[in-house]
Design a protein around this motif. Structure first.
Motif, mmCIF file in Angstrom:
data_model
loop_
_atom_site.group_PDB
_atom_site.id
_atom_site.type_symbol
_atom_site.label_atom_id
_atom_site.label_comp_id
_atom_site.label_asym_id
_atom_site.label_seq_id
_atom_site.Cartn_x
_atom_site.Cartn_y
_atom_site.Cartn_z
ATOM 1 N N ARG A 1 -24.942 12.658 -4.368
ATOM 2 C CA ARG A 1 -23.524 12.092 -4.292
ATOM 3 C C ARG A 1 -23.667 10.742 -5.326
ATOM 4 N NH1 ARG A 1 -22.301 12.668 1.125
ATOM 5 N NH2 ARG A 1 -24.029 11.246 1.719
ATOM 6 N N ARG B 1 -23.646 12.048 -8.940
ATOM 7 C CA ARG B 1 -22.364 12.589 -9.456
ATOM 8 C C ARG B 1 -21.434 11.292 -9.472
ATOM 9 N NH1 ARG B 1 -23.608 17.014 -6.280
ATOM 10 N NH2 ARG B 1 -23.133 15.934 -4.315
ATOM 11 N N ALA B 2 -21.454 10.586 -8.641
ATOM 12 C CA ALA B 2 -20.295 9.292 -8.716
ATOM 13 C C ALA B 2 -20.969 8.294 -10.112
ATOM 14 C CB ALA B 2 -20.722 8.486 -7.538
ATOM 15 N N PHE C 1 -22.402 9.446 -12.804
ATOM 16 C CA PHE C 1 -22.012 10.271 -14.112
ATOM 17 C C PHE C 1 -20.548 10.058 -14.308
ATOM 18 C CE2 PHE C 1 -21.382 13.973 -16.691
ATOM 19 C CZ PHE C 1 -22.208 13.959 -17.416
ATOM 20 N N SER C 2 -19.822 10.456 -13.015
ATOM 21 C CA SER C 2 -18.363 10.403 -13.066
ATOM 22 C C SER C 2 -17.839 8.871 -13.491
ATOM 23 C CB SER C 2 -17.959 10.731 -11.788
ATOM 24 O OG SER C 2 -16.661 11.074 -11.815
ATOM 25 N N TRP D 1 -18.507 8.723 -17.311
ATOM 26 C CA TRP D 1 -17.310 9.599 -17.872
ATOM 27 C C TRP D 1 -15.847 8.837 -17.977
ATOM 28 C CZ3 TRP D 1 -18.241 14.709 -19.804
ATOM 29 C CH2 TRP D 1 -17.370 15.346 -20.399
ATOM 30 N N GLN D 2 -15.627 8.385 -16.902
ATOM 31 C CA GLN D 2 -14.316 7.624 -16.888
ATOM 32 C C GLN D 2 -14.039 6.567 -17.683
ATOM 33 O OE1 GLN D 2 -11.758 8.950 -15.427
ATOM 34 N NE2 GLN D 2 -13.088 10.738 -14.686
ATOM 35 N N LEU E 1 -21.572 19.809 -10.328
ATOM 36 C CA LEU E 1 -20.217 19.256 -10.581
ATOM 37 C C LEU E 1 -19.330 20.742 -10.387
ATOM 38 C CD1 LEU E 1 -20.394 17.089 -13.550
ATOM 39 C CD2 LEU E 1 -20.202 16.350 -11.093
ATOM 40 N N TYR F 1 -16.633 19.098 -3.370
ATOM 41 C CA TYR F 1 -16.884 17.724 -2.720
ATOM 42 C C TYR F 1 -15.781 17.044 -2.418
ATOM 43 C CZ TYR F 1 -21.435 19.041 -4.850
ATOM 44 O OH TYR F 1 -22.649 19.888 -5.116
ATOM 45 N N GLU G 1 -15.408 13.247 -2.703
ATOM 46 C CA GLU G 1 -16.001 12.546 -3.735
ATOM 47 C C GLU G 1 -15.094 12.525 -4.888
ATOM 48 O OE1 GLU G 1 -19.777 13.918 -5.120
ATOM 49 O OE2 GLU G 1 -20.536 14.218 -3.205
ATOM 50 N N VAL G 2 -14.780 11.337 -5.208
ATOM 51 C CA VAL G 2 -13.744 11.139 -6.455
ATOM 52 C C VAL G 2 -14.268 11.579 -7.876
ATOM 53 C CG1 VAL G 2 -11.898 9.422 -7.061
ATOM 54 C CG2 VAL G 2 -13.538 8.713 -5.464
ATOM 55 N N ASN G 3 -13.326 12.327 -8.449
ATOM 56 C CA ASN G 3 -13.548 12.683 -9.827
ATOM 57 C C ASN G 3 -14.762 13.718 -9.971
ATOM 58 O OD1 ASN G 3 -11.620 10.799 -10.589
ATOM 59 N ND2 ASN G 3 -13.500 9.256 -10.850
ATOM 60 N N ALA G 4 -15.274 14.241 -9.035
ATOM 61 C CA ALA G 4 -16.289 15.093 -9.179
ATOM 62 C C ALA G 4 -15.930 16.375 -9.991
ATOM 63 C CB ALA G 4 -16.943 15.645 -7.712
ATOM 64 N N GLU H 1 -13.183 16.723 -11.563
ATOM 65 C CA GLU H 1 -12.476 16.322 -12.702
ATOM 66 C C GLU H 1 -13.237 16.400 -14.041
ATOM 67 O OE1 GLU H 1 -9.782 12.362 -13.576
ATOM 68 O OE2 GLU H 1 -10.846 12.679 -11.725
ATOM 69 N N VAL H 2 -14.367 15.819 -13.899
ATOM 70 C CA VAL H 2 -15.459 15.901 -14.934
ATOM 71 C C VAL H 2 -15.598 17.307 -15.654
ATOM 72 C CG1 VAL H 2 -17.683 15.486 -15.817
ATOM 73 C CG2 VAL H 2 -16.565 13.846 -14.521
#
Lengths: 210, 210
Positions: A132, A135-136, A138-139, A142-143, B174, B178, B181-184, B186-187
């Motif tokens: 978790r 992923r958060a 990395f995300s 990316w954003q 990814l 999830y 989980e935000v944006n998971a 999405e990437v």
DNA sequence: GTCTATACTGAGATAGAC
DNA sequence: GTCTATCTCAGTATAGAC
């Protein structure tokens, strides 16, 4: 004790003495980043981290609860650090932006274990808690590139792809000197012609005496 | 026993009976690839590999010597397998070549643990023996794309960079769902829009009952 | 805030039977 | 060719003193 840990210690308290919990935590996180970076999550012992930080093993556990929690803090801190570095590189002319952001990434090579930790976390999505956080992190990166730096989807993909390739080069130690091994540095030369020098001496070592 | 291992067993000998050493080795290598792929080198126990293959733990050690030697064979086999897949995709019109080679890579997702093992080996350059095998394997792949497939240096770099990004996407999971989980995902959507479906169900699980 | 001593567990590897 | 039993060590975590 590792040089970095010693530095912190010195700047914060008389050698060998007590420190504030906050400083001690930071010192241990620095050491842990180096060790986890060099030996991976499972390959690292809390005792090695403790020795690298110059404290006792039980104390590391006392401070962070469990090895997993310690690792999670290390990963979180690494992503935070990288995000900061990216953000600091965004202002300025748009032409040089990608180059600046790339340099921000490779610049983190100087902070022991930082890149290896991020690279390693990238393979741990299968682990509930750690996954978790990774992923958060990395995300969020990316954003940042996509939105704050204003890259297109394609530019963002390319940027991250190259970043992952750098991870591989670093992880494989294609930067080292492997005399008898065929084609080892040849790949790096083709890959990042001007980077060979930059990487030298900055890679974490597994057989460091921690 | 894992389905794959069971298949091999069935096709080679009466269930529960003895097999030729060669077949047994192959069966164990398949199981080991799946387990190492899901749990990383250090995170995997020889006992889990044994259970996945349907044999006893001491027998795994007997056949391969040590856990490290077993892993090295697994890594070697994975690189060999991928190299074969690449070579099989080179013949034919030059226009579709890159796409075919890419498909050869993602196609290996169907062989349990294959891609995760390769991705994982990419972070183990610091390990003496394993590092040598990983560098050699990676280098061979690079040469194949560069020379046999006739990619330019730049094309080769891009091709591998995207491959490493796929590794990250796969490693971070990814592709999964999830909810909170935000944006998971999405990437992933931005990254490989048409791949979401392709990846579903093909990722190794850490909590599989091995 | 930090240590020493130690309990507990899990994992790699060996011995030897069948 | 394959198993059971077992040795041995390393590593996390706890207890409790200072």
């Amino acid at each position: 004790m590792s040089p970095e840990a010693a530095e912190i210690l010195e700047s914060a308290a008389p050698a060998g003495g007590r420190m504030s919990a906050a400083d001690r935590r930071e010192q241990i996180l620095i050491a842990a980043t180096a060790v986890f970076g060099a030996k991976t999550y499972v390959g690292t012992t809390t005792d090695e981290v403790a020795r690298a930080a110059g404290v006792s093993q039980p104390y590391v556990v006392r401070l962070f609860g469990t090895k997993e929690k310690l690792y999670i803090e290390v990963v979180q801190r690494a992503y935070d650090r990288l995000l900061d570095a990216f953000r600091a590189s965004i202002p300025g002319p748009a032409e040089g932006r990608e180059k600046r952001l790339g340099a921000a990434y490779t610049g983190l090579l100087a902070e022991r274990g930082m890149l290896p930790v991020i690279a390693g976390s990238t393979a741990m999505g299968g682990e509930a808690e750690i996954g978790r956080v990774a992923r958060a992190g990395f995300s969020a990166l990316w954003q940042c590139i996509r939105t704050e730096a204003g890259f297109s989807a394609e530019e963002t993909r390319t940027f991250f792809a190259i970043g992952m390739l750098i991870n591989a080069v670093v992880g494989l130690r294609l930067t080292g000197d492997y005399g008898s091994e065929v084609n080892a540095t040849e790949v790096l030369d083709e890959c990042f012609p001007d980077a060979v020098e930059k990487f030298r001496g900055l890679l974490p070592t597994v057989d460091e005496p921690w």
